[in-house]
Design a protein around this motif. Sequence first.
Motif, short mmCIF file in Angstrom:
data_model
loop_
_atom_site.label_atom_id
_atom_site.label_comp_id
_atom_site.label_asym_id
_atom_site.label_seq_id
_atom_site.Cartn_x
_atom_site.Cartn_y
_atom_site.Cartn_z
N ARG A 1 -3.82 -7.93 1.08
CA ARG A 1 -3.17 -7.87 2.37
C ARG A 1 -2.24 -9.04 2.58
O ARG A 1 -2.44 -10.12 2.05
CB ARG A 1 -4.21 -7.86 3.51
CG ARG A 1 -5.23 -6.73 3.35
CD ARG A 1 -6.22 -6.76 4.48
NE ARG A 1 -7.29 -5.78 4.23
CZ ARG A 1 -8.32 -5.61 5.02
NH1 ARG A 1 -8.45 -6.34 6.10
NH2 ARG A 1 -9.24 -4.72 4.74
N PRO B 1 0.81 -1.22 0.00
CA PRO B 1 0.00 0.00 0.00
C PRO B 1 0.84 1.27 0.00
O PRO B 1 0.46 2.27 -0.62
CB PRO B 1 -0.84 -0.13 1.28
CG PRO B 1 -0.96 -1.60 1.50
CD PRO B 1 0.38 -2.14 1.08
N PRO C 1 -7.10 -3.39 -3.25
CA PRO C 1 -6.19 -3.73 -2.16
C PRO C 1 -6.01 -5.20 -1.95
O PRO C 1 -6.85 -6.01 -2.34
CB PRO C 1 -6.86 -3.08 -0.93
CG PRO C 1 -8.31 -3.05 -1.30
CD PRO C 1 -8.34 -2.80 -2.77
N ALA D 1 -7.03 2.16 3.86
CA ALA D 1 -7.21 1.41 2.61
C ALA D 1 -8.38 1.94 1.82
O ALA D 1 -8.33 2.03 0.58
CB ALA D 1 -7.40 -0.08 2.93
#
Length: 326
Positions: free
Chosen positions: A324, A204, A322, A284
């Motif tokens: 993770r 990110p 996004p 996010a």
Amino acid sequence: MFTRSEARAAGVASRRLDAPDVEHLAFGVYRRVLTESDSSLHSAATWRCRQRDLARAIHRSLPEHAFFCGRTAAVLWNLPVPAGTDERVDVGATVPDRPPERAGIRGTRFQAHLASRTTLSGTPLIGAVDLWCTLGPRLADDDLVALGDAIVRRERIPGTQRLKRPPLADIEALEHAANAGRRAGIARLRRALQLLSPDSASAPETHLRLRCRDWGFPKPELNSDVLDADGRLLGCSDLVFRDYRVALEYEGDHHRVDARQWDRDIAKIRELTQAGWTVIRVTARMLYRDDFALRMAIEQALVQRGWVQQTPRPARVRHSVPYRLE
């Protein structure tokens, strides 16, 4: 994950392995299936966990010449890639060998000089440098840069020049591998090489840096120490516009759920604010779902500190969704 023999040794009846909450991964290998009620993982994290489980199960039956590659290898290296569109495991082999052809495996053949093979905790997989090169045609531009950043990352202990761990490779190694032969997507690899940084701490943060570049903002320092007038460390901020005393802090999930990290973040932001810095906390949702509002917030902060836009604001750019890491 467990084998049939391990289940028997634990007193589990054979018929229990046919229950709906038990999944057959490979010959003689099983795992319990988590339901929505007992799993709080983000869907991308769930995909990564499943890739690891499937790779461990398949590893037991791989021929000696085969190795994990593609997104599966990225997961095993703990490198950032978006979740795949299916759950197949990526397995490769170098010419003249072939990867196994069976359900659950996506096979790829490589020229030997374009796919170095190594092991990680006893698991055969493609080397990190060639992994980046071979994923060039399969990743969005931002994600290719984020993957490269993670490979060359020099994770520094704040306030010092000491590294927490050595990088997997340097940018020169990636450039050498990219130009080692005829590779698919070579033009994209060469563009990405110009954007890599060893100072980005997460995918990110890489995406945020690339947004700032797209939006025409000044080039920020990455994971840079901020000192007060007496030379005391106030904190290490993710993106720092030092000339304008503006800092961006990306708030990942671990910041929210880790109490000690949360306390450190609050103290750091308080110290920076008291020292006259403007701190913008980026989530996010802001980065991936409402980036226009984020752009306006950063632009306003910079303009208030004396920055003058030199070029017309570029058109709004849509970027990857996004994902993770655990």
